[in-house]
Design a protein around this motif. Structure first.
Motif, PDB file in Angstrom:
ATOM      1  N   THR A 193       0.835  -1.210   0.000  1.00  6.72           N
ATOM      2  CA  THR A 193       0.000   0.000   0.000  1.00  6.72           C
ATOM      3  C   THR A 193       0.865   1.254   0.000  1.00  6.72           C
ATOM      4  N   ILE A 194       1.996   1.178   0.700  1.00  6.18           N
ATOM      5  CA  ILE A 194       2.905   2.334   0.715  1.00  6.18           C
ATOM      6  C   ILE A 194       3.491   2.558  -0.669  1.00  6.18           C
ATOM      7  N   ASN A 195       3.906   1.444  -1.306  1.00  5.31           N
ATOM      8  CA  ASN A 195       4.464   1.540  -2.658  1.00  5.31           C
ATOM      9  C   ASN A 195       3.448   2.095  -3.653  1.00  5.31           C
ATOM     10  N   LEU A 196       2.161   1.822  -3.403  1.00  9.42           N
ATOM     11  CA  LEU A 196       1.116   2.334  -4.295  1.00  9.42           C
ATOM     12  C   LEU A 196       0.692   3.762  -3.937  1.00  9.42           C
ATOM     13  N   GLY A 197       1.323   4.302  -2.904  1.00  9.65           N
ATOM     14  CA  GLY A 197       1.047   5.689  -2.526  1.00  9.65           C
ATOM     15  C   GLY A 197      -0.144   5.852  -1.604  1.00  9.65           C
ATOM     16  N   GLU A 198      -0.627   4.758  -1.011  1.00  9.43           N
ATOM     17  CA  GLU A 198      -1.764   4.848  -0.101  1.00  9.43           C
ATOM     18  C   GLU A 198      -1.294   4.903   1.346  1.00  9.43           C
ATOM     19  N   ASP A 199      -2.133   5.495   2.205  1.00 13.05           N
ATOM     20  CA  ASP A 199      -1.858   5.569   3.633  1.00 13.05           C
ATOM     21  C   ASP A 199      -2.348   4.279   4.290  1.00 13.05           C
ATOM     22  N   PRO A 200      -1.483   3.495   4.913  1.00 13.33           N
ATOM     23  CA  PRO A 200      -1.906   2.240   5.555  1.00 13.33           C
ATOM     24  C   PRO A 200      -3.048   2.421   6.550  1.00 13.33           C
ATOM     25  N   LYS A 201      -3.107   3.575   7.226  1.00 14.23           N
ATOM     26  CA  LYS A 201      -4.176   3.833   8.197  1.00 14.23           C
ATOM     27  C   LYS A 201      -5.537   3.842   7.519  1.00 14.23           C
ATOM     28  N   ASN A 202      -5.565   4.432   6.308  1.00 11.92           N
ATOM     29  CA  ASN A 202      -6.831   4.493   5.580  1.00 11.92           C
ATOM     30  C   ASN A 202      -7.293   3.104   5.169  1.00 11.92           C
ATOM     31  N   VAL A 203      -6.328   2.253   4.808  1.00 12.48           N
ATOM     32  CA  VAL A 203      -6.655   0.885   4.438  1.00 12.48           C
ATOM     33  C   VAL A 203      -7.225   0.145   5.636  1.00 12.48           C
ATOM     34  N   LYS A 204      -6.643   0.400   6.804  1.00 13.63           N
ATOM     35  CA  LYS A 204      -7.101  -0.236   8.027  1.00 13.63           C
ATOM     36  C   LYS A 204      -8.538   0.169   8.348  1.00 13.63           C
ATOM     37  N   LEU A 205      -8.815   1.447   8.147  1.00 12.48           N
ATOM     38  CA  LEU A 205     -10.165   1.958   8.403  1.00 12.48           C
ATOM     39  C   LEU A 205     -11.181   1.335   7.451  1.00 12.48           C
ATOM     40  N   LYS A 206     -10.770   1.167   6.174  1.00 11.83           N
ATOM     41  CA  LYS A 206     -11.659   0.557   5.189  1.00 11.83           C
ATOM     42  C   LYS A 206     -12.012  -0.866   5.588  1.00 11.83           C
ATOM     43  N   ARG A 207     -11.028  -1.588   6.124  1.00 13.48           N
ATOM     44  CA  ARG A 207     -11.272  -2.952   6.555  1.00 13.48           C
ATOM     45  C   ARG A 207     -12.257  -2.980   7.723  1.00 13.48           C
ATOM     46  N   LYS A 208     -12.107  -2.011   8.656  1.00 14.60           N
ATOM     47  CA  LYS A 208     -12.971  -1.948   9.823  1.00 14.60           C
ATOM     48  C   LYS A 208     -14.423  -1.697   9.447  1.00 14.60           C
ATOM     49  N   LYS A 209     -14.622  -0.905   8.405  1.00 15.89           N
ATOM     50  CA  LYS A 209     -15.982  -0.539   8.016  1.00 15.89           C
ATOM     51  C   LYS A 209     -16.813  -1.753   7.648  1.00 15.89           C
ATOM     52  N   VAL A 210     -16.161  -2.808   7.191  1.00 19.97           N
ATOM     53  CA  VAL A 210     -16.874  -4.018   6.819  1.00 19.97           C
ATOM     54  C   VAL A 210     -17.552  -4.627   8.046  1.00 19.97           C
ATOM     55  N   ASP A 211     -16.923  -4.483   9.227  1.00 20.81           N
ATOM     56  CA  ASP A 211     -17.416  -5.091  10.453  1.00 20.81           C
ATOM     57  C   ASP A 211     -18.283  -4.146  11.284  1.00 20.81           C
ATOM     58  N   ILE A 212     -18.540  -2.946  10.810  1.00 20.82           N
ATOM     59  CA  ILE A 212     -19.307  -1.978  11.578  1.00 20.82           C
ATOM     60  C   ILE A 212     -20.776  -2.382  11.659  1.00 20.82           C
ATOM     61  N   ILE A 213     -21.309  -2.336  12.876  1.00 23.93           N
ATOM     62  CA  ILE A 213     -22.746  -2.526  13.109  1.00 23.93           C
ATOM     63  C   ILE A 213     -23.251  -1.224  13.708  1.00 23.93           C
ATOM     64  N   THR A 214     -24.033  -0.519  12.935  1.00 23.51           N
ATOM     65  CA  THR A 214     -24.476   0.795  13.406  1.00 23.51           C
ATOM     66  C   THR A 214     -25.530   0.660  14.500  1.00 23.51           C
ATOM     67  N   PHE A 215     -25.604   1.695  15.311  1.00 24.32           N
ATOM     68  CA  PHE A 215     -26.599   1.739  16.375  1.00 24.32           C
ATOM     69  C   PHE A 215     -28.005   1.651  15.788  1.00 24.32           C
ATOM     70  N   ASP A 216     -28.205   2.315  14.641  1.00 30.17           N
ATOM     71  CA  ASP A 216     -29.527   2.325  14.017  1.00 30.17           C
ATOM     72  C   ASP A 216     -29.933   0.928  13.556  1.00 30.17           C
ATOM     73  N   SER A 217     -28.994   0.159  13.025  1.00 30.54           N
ATOM     74  CA  SER A 217     -29.336  -1.190  12.563  1.00 30.54           C
ATOM     75  C   SER A 217     -29.769  -2.076  13.726  1.00 30.54           C
ATOM     76  N   VAL A 218     -29.158  -1.857  14.886  1.00 29.74           N
ATOM     77  CA  VAL A 218     -29.547  -2.615  16.079  1.00 29.74           C
ATOM     78  C   VAL A 218     -30.927  -2.160  16.560  1.00 29.74           C
ATOM     79  N   ALA A 219     -31.141  -0.837  16.506  1.00 28.62           N
ATOM     80  CA  ALA A 219     -32.439  -0.290  16.924  1.00 28.62           C
ATOM     81  C   ALA A 219     -33.572  -0.845  16.061  1.00 28.62           C
ATOM     82  N   VAL A 220     -33.338  -0.928  14.772  1.00 30.35           N
ATOM     83  CA  VAL A 220     -34.353  -1.448  13.842  1.00 30.35           C
ATOM     84  C   VAL A 220     -34.696  -2.889  14.206  1.00 30.35           C
TER      85      VAL A 220
END
Length: 283
Positions: free
Chosen positions: A7-34
């Motif tokens: 990712t560094i060689n491709l010019g991307e920020d590793p932190k951003n990649v990490k965040l993108k991975r986390k988003k897959v596992d996100i369960i929003t409060f609203d989805s639980v409320a529904v």
């Protein structure tokens, strides 16, 4: 390591990649409320609570990852709502958020509740009702409801026994002992049963009439309605408003007259007639 180097060689920020991975596992409060509201079987209550959620909680927490929400986030809602709403209303909002967190815990989505009362202090609420009806007001009320037998009977019951609406609506034919002039009442709030003496002659005659009409296990105040509480709110409260609440704010719980005021009136008149407080508190 190789993924990060690529990712560094491709010019991307590793932190951003990490965040993108986390988003897959996100369960929003609203989805639980529904999911929580969809699981409820009490449609009427559920609609009211869901409306409270959508108006007051969803704008703050809806799109947040429920696992990332902290007590400080709930505290921010409490502080904001406190600016325009009464403490009791604000507490209701926080409690509703807490219910959703508890649901998430039961579904093993999170492990702790950041809105739990043990970690987030609720606002102080003064629930004391100061209003009770004097003798003239009692006569005025009874005259106003005299033509409506069920409301007349409920008012007489509450004024003569101090029973709550929840107790009055559970009275059945077998709970009326006309020989000994005793009513057996269920106190839902305290999960107990107690007896009240029927001293008022008008109340006695109404109970005598109704008992003759009732079948075994029929409710005294059923009259074909699913819940007499709704009928009291629909019929009695407007009468109380016209007689005693003119000019009062709708949230002035201390001074407004509501069906529960009749119970308070019963207790207050006992105190006026020198009945010991200890005995009144047991009613």
């Amino acid at each position: 390591r190789m993924a990060y180097l690529n990712t560094i060689n491709l010019g991307e920020d590793p932190k951003n990649v990490k965040l993108k991975r986390k988003k897959v596992d996100i369960i929003t409060f609203d989805s639980v409320a529904v999911r929580h509201y969809a699981s409820s079987t009490d449609n009427k209550s559920n609609k009211e609570l869901q409306k409270k959620y959508e108006n007051h909680i969803k704008p703050f927490l809806g799109d947040k990852n429920i696992a990332d929400i902290e007590t400080e986030d709930i505290e921010a809602i409490k502080t904001k709502k406190q600016e325009k709403l009464k403490p009791k209303t604000v507490n209701g909002i926080i409690n509703e958020a807490s219910v959703i967190f508890n649901y998430a815990i039961t579904k093993k989505i999170i492990k702790s509740n950041p809105a739990n009362a043990s970690v987030l202090k609720r606002l102080s609420v003064d629930n004391a009702r100061e209003k009770f009806l004097d003798t003239d007001e009692i006569k005025e009320l009874l005259e106003a409801v005299r033509e409506n037998e069920q409301m007349y009977l409920f008012c007489l019951l509450a004024l003569n026994t101090g029973c709550r609406v929840s107790s009055a609506k559970l009275i059945k034919k077998q709970d009326i002992d006309l020989v000994n002039k005793i009513l057996t009442l269920k106190d839902v709030k305290n999960n107990s049963t107690y007896r009240a003496f029927i001293k008022d002659e008008i109340l006695f005659k109404l109970l005598e009439k109704r008992k003759k009409e009732l079948k075994t296990n029929e409710f005294l105040l059923s009259y074909g309605y699913k819940d007499i509480k709704d009928k009291i709110k629909e019929v009695l409260q407007p009468i109380l408003n016209d007689l005693f609440n003119e000019g009062l704010e709708i949230d002035d719980s201390k001074n407004r007259t509501v069906p529960h005021t009749l119970r308070h009136t019963f207790a207050s008149h006992l105190a006026i007639n020198d009945v010991p407080v200890q005995k009144i508190q047991k009613l």
